[in-house]
Design a protein around this motif. Structure first.
Motif, PDB file in Angstrom:
ATOM      1  N   HIS A 252      -7.287   5.786  18.137  1.00  0.00           N
ATOM      2  CA  HIS A 252      -6.008   6.266  18.770  1.00  0.00           C
ATOM      3  C   HIS A 252      -6.415   6.473  20.253  1.00  0.00           C
TER       4      HIS A 252
ATOM      5  N   GLY B 224       1.268   4.971   3.495  1.00  0.00           N
ATOM      6  CA  GLY B 224       2.229   4.281   2.925  1.00  0.00           C
ATOM      7  C   GLY B 224       3.671   4.780   2.471  1.00  0.00           C
TER       8      GLY B 224
ATOM      9  N   LYS C 112      -3.368   0.798  11.736  1.00  0.00           N
ATOM     10  CA  LYS C 112      -4.477   0.664  12.336  1.00  0.00           C
ATOM     11  C   LYS C 112      -5.664   0.816  11.649  1.00  0.00           C
ATOM     12  N   PRO C 113      -6.699   0.208  11.753  1.00  0.00           N
ATOM     13  CA  PRO C 113      -7.177  -1.131  12.648  1.00  0.00           C
ATOM     14  C   PRO C 113      -6.416  -2.263  12.239  1.00  0.00           C
TER      15      PRO C 113
ATOM     16  N   ILE D 279      -0.069   4.276  16.450  1.00  0.00           N
ATOM     17  CA  ILE D 279       0.939   5.297  16.550  1.00  0.00           C
ATOM     18  C   ILE D 279       1.444   6.186  17.943  1.00  0.00           C
TER      19      ILE D 279
ATOM     20  N   THR E 136      -8.939  -4.382   3.232  1.00  0.00           N
ATOM     21  CA  THR E 136      -7.974  -5.499   2.852  1.00  0.00           C
ATOM     22  C   THR E 136      -7.071  -5.894   3.930  1.00  0.00           C
TER      23      THR E 136
ATOM     24  N   GLY F  19       0.973  -1.100   0.026  1.00  0.00           N
ATOM     25  CA  GLY F  19       0.154  -0.075  -0.020  1.00  0.00           C
ATOM     26  C   GLY F  19       0.708   1.131   0.055  1.00  0.00           C
ATOM     27  N   LEU F  20       0.710   2.173  -0.843  1.00  0.00           N
ATOM     28  CA  LEU F  20       1.420   3.301  -1.389  1.00  0.00           C
ATOM     29  C   LEU F  20       0.750   4.570  -1.370  1.00  0.00           C
TER      30      LEU F  20
ATOM     31  N   THR G 299      -8.179  -0.264   4.944  1.00  0.00           N
ATOM     32  CA  THR G 299      -8.398  -1.064   6.038  1.00  0.00           C
ATOM     33  C   THR G 299      -9.161  -2.204   5.932  1.00  0.00           C
TER      34      THR G 299
ATOM     35  N   MET H  74       4.223  -3.147  -2.868  1.00  0.00           N
ATOM     36  CA  MET H  74       3.058  -3.788  -3.587  1.00  0.00           C
ATOM     37  C   MET H  74       1.861  -2.872  -3.387  1.00  0.00           C
ATOM     38  N   ASP H  75       1.687  -2.314  -4.376  1.00  0.00           N
ATOM     39  CA  ASP H  75       0.298  -1.699  -4.660  1.00  0.00           C
ATOM     40  C   ASP H  75      -0.242  -1.832  -5.874  1.00  0.00           C
ATOM     41  N   PRO H  76      -1.631  -2.351  -6.188  1.00  0.00           N
ATOM     42  CA  PRO H  76      -2.172  -2.632  -7.399  1.00  0.00           C
ATOM     43  C   PRO H  76      -2.273  -1.326  -8.275  1.00  0.00           C
ATOM     44  N   TYR H  77      -2.396  -0.090  -7.773  1.00  0.00           N
ATOM     45  CA  TYR H  77      -2.634   1.031  -8.506  1.00  0.00           C
ATOM     46  C   TYR H  77      -1.623   2.149  -8.561  1.00  0.00           C
TER      47      TYR H  77
ATOM     48  N   ASN I 162      -1.276   7.565   1.334  1.00  0.00           N
ATOM     49  CA  ASN I 162      -0.898   8.637   2.102  1.00  0.00           C
ATOM     50  C   ASN I 162       0.062   7.907   3.229  1.00  0.00           C
TER      51      ASN I 162
ATOM     52  N   SER J 152      -2.496  -0.895   3.282  1.00  0.00           N
ATOM     53  CA  SER J 152      -3.428  -0.675   2.362  1.00  0.00           C
ATOM     54  C   SER J 152      -4.884  -0.355   2.868  1.00  0.00           C
TER      55      SER J 152
ATOM     56  N   GLY K  77      -0.361  -0.882  14.132  1.00  0.00           N
ATOM     57  CA  GLY K  77       0.491   0.719  14.236  1.00  0.00           C
ATOM     58  C   GLY K  77      -0.257   1.605  14.901  1.00  0.00           C
TER      59      GLY K  77
HETATM   60  N1  LIG Z   1      -1.315   5.497  11.875  1.00  0.00           N
HETATM   61  C1  LIG Z   1      -2.084   6.626  11.674  1.00  0.00           C
HETATM   62  O1  LIG Z   1      -2.190   7.383  12.175  1.00  0.00           O
HETATM   63  C2  LIG Z   1      -3.014   6.275  10.201  1.00  0.00           C
HETATM   64  C3  LIG Z   1      -3.118   7.531   9.506  1.00  0.00           C
HETATM   65  C4  LIG Z   1      -3.752   7.289   8.151  1.00  0.00           C
HETATM   66  C5  LIG Z   1      -4.182   6.153   7.811  1.00  0.00           C
HETATM   67  N2  LIG Z   1      -3.846   4.939   8.648  1.00  0.00           N
HETATM   68  C6  LIG Z   1      -4.195   3.711   8.022  1.00  0.00           C
HETATM   69  O2  LIG Z   1      -3.477   3.353   6.843  1.00  0.00           O
HETATM   70  C7  LIG Z   1      -4.347   2.723   5.928  1.00  0.00           C
HETATM   71  C8  LIG Z   1      -4.216   3.328   4.514  1.00  0.00           C
HETATM   72  O3  LIG Z   1      -4.557   4.729   4.698  1.00  0.00           O
HETATM   73  P1  LIG Z   1      -4.178   5.892   3.572  1.00  0.00           P
HETATM   74  O4  LIG Z   1      -4.738   7.163   4.334  1.00  0.00           O
HETATM   75  O5  LIG Z   1      -2.938   5.661   3.454  1.00  0.00           O
HETATM   76  O6  LIG Z   1      -5.235   5.338   2.374  1.00  0.00           O
HETATM   77  P2  LIG Z   1      -4.702   5.452   1.087  1.00  0.00           P
HETATM   78  O7  LIG Z   1      -6.241   5.318   0.075  1.00  0.00           O
HETATM   79  O8  LIG Z   1      -4.197   6.925   0.544  1.00  0.00           O
HETATM   80  O9  LIG Z   1      -3.916   4.455   0.373  1.00  0.00           O
HETATM   81  C9  LIG Z   1      -4.180   3.168   0.231  1.00  0.00           C
HETATM   82  C10 LIG Z   1      -3.325   2.731  -0.811  1.00  0.00           C
HETATM   83  O10 LIG Z   1      -3.352   1.214  -0.861  1.00  0.00           O
HETATM   84  C11 LIG Z   1      -3.643   0.647  -2.147  1.00  0.00           C
HETATM   85  N3  LIG Z   1      -4.136  -0.464  -2.474  1.00  0.00           N
HETATM   86  C12 LIG Z   1      -5.552  -0.483  -2.535  1.00  0.00           C
HETATM   87  N4  LIG Z   1      -6.043  -1.915  -2.472  1.00  0.00           N
HETATM   88  C13 LIG Z   1      -4.682  -2.573  -2.298  1.00  0.00           C
HETATM   89  C14 LIG Z   1      -4.414  -3.857  -1.984  1.00  0.00           C
HETATM   90  N5  LIG Z   1      -5.508  -4.719  -1.951  1.00  0.00           N
HETATM   91  N6  LIG Z   1      -3.357  -4.172  -1.723  1.00  0.00           N
HETATM   92  C15 LIG Z   1      -2.248  -3.395  -1.703  1.00  0.00           C
HETATM   93  N7  LIG Z   1      -2.558  -1.851  -1.597  1.00  0.00           N
HETATM   94  C16 LIG Z   1      -3.693  -1.436  -1.924  1.00  0.00           C
HETATM   95  C17 LIG Z   1      -4.038   2.003  -2.935  1.00  0.00           C
HETATM   96  O11 LIG Z   1      -3.730   1.841  -4.247  1.00  0.00           O
HETATM   97  C18 LIG Z   1      -3.537   3.100  -2.353  1.00  0.00           C
HETATM   98  O12 LIG Z   1      -2.338   3.564  -2.912  1.00  0.00           O
HETATM   99  C19 LIG Z   1      -5.713   2.558   6.463  1.00  0.00           C
HETATM  100  O13 LIG Z   1      -5.869   1.356   7.256  1.00  0.00           O
HETATM  101  C20 LIG Z   1      -5.671   3.598   7.456  1.00  0.00           C
HETATM  102  O14 LIG Z   1      -6.643   3.308   8.462  1.00  0.00           O
HETATM  103  C21 LIG Z   1      -3.100   5.134   9.539  1.00  0.00           C
END
Ligand SMILES: NC(=O)c1ccc[n+]([C@@H]2O[C@H](COP(=O)([O-])OP(=O)(O)OC[C@H]3O[C@@H](n4cnc5c(N)ncnc54)[C@H](O)[C@@H]3O)[C@@H](O)[C@H]2O)c1
Length: 348
Positions: free
Chosen positions: A171, A15, A93-94, A121, A74, A10-11, A72, A34-37, A13, A70, A119
């Motif tokens: 959190h 990632g 998380k979660p 955090i 997934t 997952g790449l 949540t 690994m990120d499908p998109y 925000n 990636s 995580g």
């Molecule tokens: N710890 C924190 O403070 C914090 C903050 C933000 C987000 N998060 C968590 O991080 C995770 C991602 O959030 P985000 O805001 O980065 O979302 P996002 O939508 O910005 O990023 C998700 C990424 O995952 C990719 N993706 C989609 N399906 C996938 C798959 N099957 N396998 C691999 N990659 C895949 C997407 O292409 C995208 O690049 C969530 O679970 C969110 O709860 C945690």
């Protein structure tokens, strides 16, 4: 130091934050993303890192641990696969979408003797460590109440199943669980002010086994970010700002209860109430968390990481908040409230 080969799943925000920090850490060798998109990797690396689009391709790569960032929904499938391949995992998380899923992942990791943590955090935020010391040393006496506020703007898009409890309260629930022990949700209220059945504002009231209470307010309405926690004890108050990484204690003669070895930064005393800034060495919580993960993988204790029962509990608490929530405004009720309150705009 033995470098550990890691993969990032997952790449988006979060990632990209992991990508930046992992690349800067000598402990890890980031070998694959690994990120499908994702079209390309961020430009900030000169290392050879494979960008793959599927779990099948990732399985071909040699790595010992993975960071999962990636979406949540997934997490369960991705983490399960990684554990079945005998990889250690830090999942954002979660940990999973449901309590049952989190138990299955915890059991699978234990069965295969793998390290799995979530995580959460704020456990790695130096301001929370400072608060923990304040409580342990009785600087504010016996805590009576925790009051947390976590607020910020509406997400650009709300993914299926997401809501403000899952996104933000998770959190605070984890910090409260870590500092107060087992918790019971007494009451929660959810408002949906803008999208149908998407809770964007919530209040949660909970207590621990000793009857210490906590109230958590979260919302996606406040334009600027607020991340704060105030703990009231019988001898003083401790206020934490997670973003500024500050921890300030107020009360009568609080400095008398603070060990000299901490060194005090500011002391404001009007004879009745002292205000003391607890010194904090500021650090990026994500880096602290990844350093702890590295040490755990290297055989040391998992200091302040959220794993095992605590990981399952963090998912259960979110579920309990949602299940016990009484509904506040729905979108229609909120619209009619706004109409009833409409005021004439002053002419310029
Ligand atoms: N710890 C924190 O403070 C914090 C903050 C933000 C987000 N998060 C968590 O991080 C995770 C991602 O959030 P985000 O805001 O980065 O979302 P996002 O939508 O910005 O990023 C998700 C990424 O995952 C990719 N993706 C989609 N399906 C996938 C798959 N099957 N396998 C691999 N990659 C895949 C997407 O292409 C995208 O690049 C969530 O679970 C969110 O709860 C945690």
């Amino acid at each position: 130091m033995d470098k550990i080969r890691v993969a990032l799943v997952g790449l988006g925000n979060m990632g990209r934050n992991h990508f930046r920090v992992l690349n800067a850490m000598p402990q890890f060798d980031l070998v694959a993303v690994m990120d499908p998109y994702a079209e390309t990797l961020p430009a900030e690396t000169e290392k050879e890192i494979s960008l793959v689009r599927s779990m099948a391709e990732l399985e071909m790569i040699d790595f010992a641990a993975a960071i999962v960032a990636s979406p949540t929904e997934t997490h369960f499938q991705v983490v399960k696969k990684l554990l079945e391949w005998d990889r250690h995992v830090l999942v954002e998380k979660p940990a999973a979408s449901t309590y049952e899923q989190s138990i299955e992942l915890k059991d699978l990791a234990a069965h295969r003797s793998l390290r799995l943590c979530v995580g959460n955090i704020e456990r790695s935020n130096p301001a929370v460590a400072a608060l923990s010391r304040v409580l342990d040393f009785g600087v504010i006496g016996t805590p009576v109440h925790f009051s947390a506020t976590r607020a910020g703007g509406f997400p650009k898009s709300v993914k299926p199943g997401n809501h403000v409890i899952l996104d933000l309260a998770v959190h605070e629930l984890d910090v409260a669980r870590k500092l107060l022990g087992p918790l019971q949700i007494k009451h929660s209220v959810c408002h949906s002010t803008s999208l149908h059945e998407i809770c964007d504002t919530a209040e949660v009231l909970l207590s621990n086994e000793d009857g210490i209470t906590a109230s958590i307010h979260v919302n996606w309405l406040t334009p600027s970010k607020i991340r704060s926690l105030r703990v009231t004890g019988d001898l003083g108050v401790c206020e934490v700002d997670y973003i500024a990484q500050s921890c300030v204690v107020s009360g009568h003669d609080v400095s008398g209860r603070i060990p000299q070895s901490w060194g005090l930064e500011v002391s404001d005393d009007n004879g009745f109430c002292e205000k003391v800034q607890i010194p904090i060495e500021r650090q990026e919580p994500l880096r602290v968390q990844l350093e702890r993960f590295y040490r755990w993988l290297s055989g040391e204790d998992a200091t302040d990481l959220c794993f095992g029962d605590a990981m399952v509990e963090s998912v259960r608490l979110v579920e309990e908040c949602v299940n016990k929530a009484t509904s506040g405004f729905d979108v229609e009720a909120f619209e009619s409230l706004k109409k009833g309150r409409s005021v004439d705009q002053p002419s310029l």
